[in-house]
Design an enzyme around this catalytic site. Structure first.
Site, short mmCIF file in Angstrom:
data_model
loop_
_atom_site.label_atom_id
_atom_site.label_comp_id
_atom_site.label_asym_id
_atom_site.label_seq_id
_atom_site.Cartn_x
_atom_site.Cartn_y
_atom_site.Cartn_z
N GLU A 49 0.78 -1.17 -0.03
CA GLU A 49 0.18 0.11 0.06
C GLU A 49 0.79 1.21 0.05
O GLU A 49 0.52 2.28 0.79
CB GLU A 49 -0.95 0.18 1.37
N HIS A 109 -2.08 -1.29 10.10
CA HIS A 109 -1.71 -2.50 10.24
C HIS A 109 -0.18 -2.61 11.18
O HIS A 109 0.40 -1.45 11.47
CB HIS A 109 -1.15 -3.34 9.16
#
Length: 419
Positions: free
Chosen positions: A47, A277
């Site tokens: 990402e 995350h």
């Protein structure tokens, strides 16, 4: 001659969506500062949707990790990149044909052109394949419309690792797999590609048991992460482990996991975390010697067959759903045609309603085109992609049956290759 070394690997989903992700610039600066410490041999990121962010990271860590590669794909880039202390000698990227839907703009996975990236690294005389991927997100666990897509991605991912990893000393597979250890996606990756989960193999739990794992630690939706929402905590109070560092190795090599952890919390001197995350870190000890024979793991055929049978069943249901979807698009197409035909004689409406009729006809025309594309083009592409994966699964099922038959001394009938 025996040669031994340790490597430290970090993987992190950076949540780097321009214009959407909170504190993106500050977090990218903190990530860059962390990977420039010189503590890591490999850093694998997902990402990183802005190439400017990647360019900034690569320049910032050019001394500690001078070799890097970004996998360009799709509209916005794959978001995947690898940083290495030693030279990257080769790269490869395989984009998955099934990757969500273009019209689901809010989900956006299709625009990333997701797939699996490979960097082959000559690390002090050892060939190490570093794989990274970010599988399709699970937006609704109770009604997962992308499950078949993610299953196909995981299967093609595992095939890619299995068929490209034979010439290396070590294969490291890291990324955000959007699957928990109890999910079929996880089983596909481990048992088809023959991978070991560093979390289960770490030294403090002894390692070696692929079926009984210690209590999992969350890598997403963790209580205490500043970006974890109340909805995530309600759905998964203990968070989810969906980010992994897995590995396997070939003949002449022995690899042990000395450490697994999620050591990063909040960015230095900031009130927020590095990402939504957790960063996963593993330390692997690699020993190369002619005394070591066959590679491991070699999972038994009955285990692999069980996984392949589940995949086959799920893909069979996916194909049935695609049949119904195509019929639905044709039905809506026919209904729109009838409405347009029934109103074709209306040229003028009183009371200023004519503009409304024009807008309705325009919307119906767009719907008509959408049904044609989805029913005749997209549905066909999706069906062929699922069928392609399912036929390979059948081949592997038959192979497992053959292995089991040789062990038991009996013969079994092969499944037909038509699907």
């Amino acid at each position: 001659m025996r040669m031994s070394m340790e490597i430290k690997v970090l993987t992190l989903n950076c949540w780097g969506i321009p214009g959407f992700s909170s504190n993106r610039h500050e977090r990218m600066n903190a990530i860059g500062a962390e990977i420039t410490t010189g503590n890591y041999d490999f850093v694998v990121l997902q990402e990183v949707w802005s190439f400017a962010d990647y360019d900034k990271l690569s320049k910032k860590c050019s001394d500690a990790l001078p070799y890097s590669h970004y996998f360009h794909s799709g509209v916005f880039g794959s978001g995947l990149c690898v940083f290495s202390r030693e030279p990257i000698v080769d790269t490869l990227y395989q984009r998955w044909p099934l990757n969500g839907y273009a019209h689901k703009i809010r989900h956006g996975d299709w625009f990333g052109g997701k797939g699996v990236g490979l960097c082959r690294v000559n690390h002090n005389g050892m060939l190490i394949n570093v794989y990274t991927a970010h599988l399709h997100a699970e937006y609704n666990r109770s009604d997962d419309e992308y499950l078949a897509h993610r299953i196909c991605q995981a299967f093609e991912f595992s095939q890619f690792v299995k068929l490209t990893g034979g010439m290396s000393d070590l294969n490291v597979v890291a990324g955000d797999f959007n699957a928990e250890p109890s999910d079929l996606v996880y089983d596909i990756l481990r048992f088809n590609a023959g991978l070991l989960d560093s979390f289960c193999e770490r030294r403090d739990v002894g390692g070696g048991d692929c079926f009984v794992a210690p209590k999992r630690l969350p890598t997403n939706g963790r209580l205490g992460n500043t970006y974890t929402s109340e909805t995530e905590l309600r759905n998964s109070p203990n968070g989810k482990q969906i980010d992994y560092i897995m590995f396997n190795y070939n003949s002449g090599t022995l690899v042990k996991c000395l450490f697994w952890g999620t050591p990063l919390d909040k960015c230095p001197n900031q009130s927020f975390c590095f990402s939504d995350h957790e960063a996963v870190v593993a330390v692997l000890q690699i020993t190369k010697s002619a005394d070591y024979g066959e590679c491991v793991p070699c999972y038994p055929p009955e285990v692999r067959r069980m996984v392949f049978a589940k995949v086959d069943h799920l893909l069979e249901m996916a194909l049935s759903k695609l049949d119904w979807d195509q019929k639905f698009y044709f039905l809506v197409f026919a209904m729109i045609i009838c409405v347009l035909f029934a109103t074709s004689h209306i040229d003028h409406l009183p009371y200023g309603l004519q503009p409304i009729l024009i807008v309705v006809r325009f919307v119906l025309s767009i719907g008509l085109a959408f049904c044609v594309v989805m029913g005749l083009v997209w549905n066909r592409m999706e069906r062929n992609s699922v069928t392609c994966v399912r036929k390979t699964v059948v081949v592997l099922l038959n192979n497992c049956d053959g292995e089991l038959a040789r062990v038991s001394g009996t013969t079994t009938a092969s499944l037909p290759l038509t699907a």
